[in-house]
Design a protein around this motif. Structure first.
Motif, PDB file in Angstrom:
ATOM      1  N   UNK A  54       0.816  -1.227   0.000  1.00 24.20           N
ATOM      2  CA  UNK A  54       0.000   0.000   0.000  1.00 24.20           C
ATOM      3  C   UNK A  54       0.847   1.273   0.000  1.00 24.20           C
ATOM      4  N   UNK A  55       1.967   1.246   0.711  1.00 26.14           N
ATOM      5  CA  UNK A  55       2.848   2.423   0.754  1.00 26.14           C
ATOM      6  C   UNK A  55       3.435   2.690  -0.630  1.00 26.14           C
ATOM      7  N   UNK A  56       3.909   1.622  -1.269  1.00 29.45           N
ATOM      8  CA  UNK A  56       4.505   1.770  -2.600  1.00 29.45           C
ATOM      9  C   UNK A  56       3.474   2.222  -3.620  1.00 29.45           C
ATOM     10  N   UNK A  57       2.235   1.734  -3.479  1.00 24.74           N
ATOM     11  CA  UNK A  57       1.165   2.151  -4.404  1.00 24.74           C
ATOM     12  C   UNK A  57       0.898   3.648  -4.268  1.00 24.74           C
ATOM     13  N   UNK A  91       6.130  14.125   1.784  1.00 28.54           N
ATOM     14  CA  UNK A  91       6.218  14.267   3.231  1.00 28.54           C
ATOM     15  C   UNK A  91       4.937  13.759   3.904  1.00 28.54           C
ATOM     16  N   UNK A  92       3.799  13.934   3.229  1.00 25.67           N
ATOM     17  CA  UNK A  92       2.538  13.383   3.745  1.00 25.67           C
ATOM     18  C   UNK A  92       2.616  11.870   3.860  1.00 25.67           C
ATOM     19  N   UNK A  93       3.277  11.234   2.889  1.00 20.62           N
ATOM     20  CA  UNK A  93       3.457   9.780   2.945  1.00 20.62           C
ATOM     21  C   UNK A  93       4.338   9.409   4.133  1.00 20.62           C
ATOM     22  N   UNK A  94       5.401  10.182   4.348  1.00 25.43           N
ATOM     23  CA  UNK A  94       6.276   9.913   5.491  1.00 25.43           C
ATOM     24  C   UNK A  94       5.503  10.000   6.803  1.00 25.43           C
ATOM     25  N   UNK A 108      -3.531  -0.823   4.643  1.00 28.81           N
ATOM     26  CA  UNK A 108      -4.304  -0.650   3.406  1.00 28.81           C
ATOM     27  C   UNK A 108      -5.237   0.547   3.533  1.00 28.81           C
ATOM     28  N   UNK A 109      -5.912   0.650   4.685  1.00 30.86           N
ATOM     29  CA  UNK A 109      -6.846   1.758   4.895  1.00 30.86           C
ATOM     30  C   UNK A 109      -6.104   3.092   5.020  1.00 30.86           C
ATOM     31  N   UNK A 160      -9.688  -0.827  -1.531  1.00 30.71           N
ATOM     32  CA  UNK A 160      -8.904  -1.082  -2.741  1.00 30.71           C
ATOM     33  C   UNK A 160      -9.700  -0.729  -3.984  1.00 30.71           C
ATOM     34  N   UNK A 161     -10.986  -1.125  -4.020  1.00 24.10           N
ATOM     35  CA  UNK A 161     -11.795  -0.885  -5.221  1.00 24.10           C
ATOM     36  C   UNK A 161     -11.999   0.609  -5.469  1.00 24.10           C
TER      37      UNK A 161
END
Length: 569
Positions: free
Chosen positions: A20-23, A93-96, A132-133, A378-379
């Motif tokens: 999920x992080x990589x996506x 940075x939001x992802x971090x 995932x969420x 996911x959908x």
């Protein structure tokens, strides 16, 4: 010693946690655009003052609408001056911040599993779905909007505070965990209006942990005092914006307000407001069950208290947003940005159910609920890809137009509208400031060339010599193609001028499929050399107007395309 079987298991778990992080990182890499957007422009004045060494604490403290964003402004300013305001860095940075939140949530559930082996089952399963969420692309609006890192920061503060407050040392009135948790609550309070809800959201956890203290009332009273002090400090000197929305609307239209509230809660399951109401009701019932279990199951109360804030905070946020935004209509409730908060409810319910559903048939029910959460997340994330594509095109066009802002004239079709709803402050206020502090590359001293001997493209959906008659409600559609003859590339945008004035009133991206041009020019790079634009009748003055299309060669020259279109209004 790690056996091959255990190593393989750990490897698969690592992959499931990372996917999920990589996506999300791939999503930002593909659709993120390095250009200021909407509220981001409000920071230009702050950056200008910092660059001139005239900034004060008041410039960080001043409200943004109804929000005091003291802490996010510090983060964003530091990132801006470290990267020459690369907005895309803010998106990463939001992802971090979300990674830090995921680690904290994992630590909370892991500590609970170690302390109570009866709730050890399903821990990795719940944690993977949590990731995932947390990284769901349903939040695409916030992932692609660097200014919104403030939302992810508030989530990080909340879960860090929970982690610090989860297990108190016995027989101590105050401890390091309480003090550090209070610090994160304070940081969250001054990161936006709904950050103040942290004090209420965390109070059940404070209540439970204080029971292990020699003086249980001290922590509770101190927490309430910190809450009151934060609210008073937040409100000091605050003046409500003159253009603020009518907050009494919810009292006049209670049924609209209820629907609005439920749509916010159910947005993670549907993009359509009406179909999000039923999931919103189910989520609300799930929260009620969670509160009931917390009250009744004394042997699980300490563990459940850690997850209740993830229910209370989004509920408070949804109520606060309902009061302030119902007047905009129910479609406003389905904004993607709200899901960054409401997704926490799903995570909270997921872990409450994990703790309480340890026996059949409840375990089966829990597994089904968790799978439903993951499948919907996911959908709907796949649906976000189209929104990401549209966002990328609009902001890419806006980025090019911002660079060419000196050559744009006022118009209802001004392409600056792709990144801000009012071009005037962009052109008259923020552009000079950005230019002075060199935070964006602007095109200056460009030349307008004559029609070149080789064709660079043309408008091909209207025959030369025809005059298109427009009514007040009609829309003019133009399409054509443009290339750089002999070069294996196509222009990025096409610009439109009226009556050969050295200024442009509209623009469009050159990105439409063009297999015919590949065949004609024998250049496979010309496979997306077509463009299309729709121009409202109000973009033209009364009488007959000539429209010419231009391209920019990237070397300070505007090159005209061959034919001219005439319109009569």
């Amino acid at each position: 010693m790690m056996t091959p079987k255990l190593f393989k298991s750990v490897s698969w778990l690592t992959i499931l946690y990372l996917l999920p992080v990589l996506a999300t990182l791939a999503f930002i890499h593909r659709f993120g655009v390095n250009v200021p957007f909407m509220d981001s422009f409000s920071l230009v004045g702050l950056f200008h003052k910092i660059a001139l060494d005239t900034a004060t604490l008041g410039d960080f403290w001043v409200p943004h609408n109804e929000h005091r964003m003291l802490v996010p402004r510090i983060f964003i300013a530091a990132l801006a001056f470290a990267t020459n305001w690369n907005v895309k860095v803010q998106q990463y940075f939001s992802v971090l911040l979300s990674i830090l939140s995921a680690i904290a949530l994992y630590w909370i559930s892991r500590q609970q599993a170690l302390k109570n082996q009866n709730t050890h089952n399903w821990q990795h399963f719940a944690d993977i779905i949590t990731v995932i969420l947390l990284f769901s692309l349903i939040q695409y609006e916030n992932w692609l909007w660097g200014f919104q890192l403030a939302w992810f920061w508030k989530t990080t503060c909340l879960v860090f505070a929970i982690a610090l407050l989860q297990y108190p040392p016995k027989h101590r009135s105050l401890d390091r965990g309480f003090l550090l948790g209070a610090i994160f609550a304070l940081l969250m309070s001054f990161s936006g209006a709904h950050g103040l809800l942290v004090w209420v959201a965390l109070f059940p956890l404070i209540w439970v942990r204080s029971q292990a203290s020699e003086q249980p009332q001290m922590q509770r009273v101190l927490w309430i005092l910190l809450c009151v002090g934060s609210v008073v400090l937040y409100a000091s000197g605050y003046q409500e914006p003159a253009d603020n929305l009518d907050r009494t609307y919810v009292l006049k239209h209670p049924f609209e307000a209820i629907s609005f509230f439920l749509v916010i809660l159910g947005r993670n399951f549907s993009t359509e407001p009406k179909s999000a109401i039923a999931p919103g009701i189910m989520i609300l019932l799930g929260c009620a069950v969670g509160f009931f279990l917390f009250w009744k199951q004394h042997h699980h109360r300490a563990e459940l208290a850690a997850w209740l804030p993830l229910l209370l905070f989004p509920l408070g946020f949804a109520a606060m947003t309902t009061v302030g935004r119902t007047v905009l209509g129910i479609h406003a409730a389905s904004a993607s940005r709200y899901t960054t908060v409401t997704v926490l409810m799903l995570i909270g319910l997921l872990h409450i159910a994990r703790i309480c559903c340890q026996r059949q048939p409840w375990r089966l029910l829990y597994g089904g609920m968790a799978v439903v959460f993951a499948v919907f997340s996911i959908s709907i994330s796949f649906d976000a890809l189209e929104a990401g594509k549209n966002s990328y095109q609009d902001r890419t066009l806006g980025k090019h137009c911002l660079a060419l802002i000196e050559y744009l004239e006022p118009s209802p079709s001004d392409c600056i509208l792709k990144i801000f709803p009012d071009p005037n402050p962009v052109k008259n206020l923020w552009y000079p400031q950005l230019k002075q502090i060199e935070f964006f590359e602007f095109v200056q001293e460009a030349e307008f060339s004559q029609i070149p001997p080789k064709p660079y493209g043309l408008i091909d959906n209207i025959d030369p010599g025809d005059v298109v008659t427009l009514t007040p409600d009609s829309v003019l559609s133009l399409s054509g193609w443009s290339v750089f003859p002999g070069r294996p590339e196509v222009p990025e945008i096409v610009l439109f001028s009226q009556d050969d004035r050295p200024a442009f009133f509209a623009a469009a991206l050159v990105n439409q499929a063009s297999p015919d041009l590949v065949e004609v020019f024998k250049m496979p790079e010309y496979d997306r050399a077509r463009w299309q634009v729709s121009l409202p009748s109000g973009a033209f003055p009364e009488g007959i107007t000539s429209i010419r299309a231009w391209i920019f060669d990237g070397n300070q020259t505007f090159i005209p395309l061959e034919n001219v279109v005439q319109v009569s209004r």
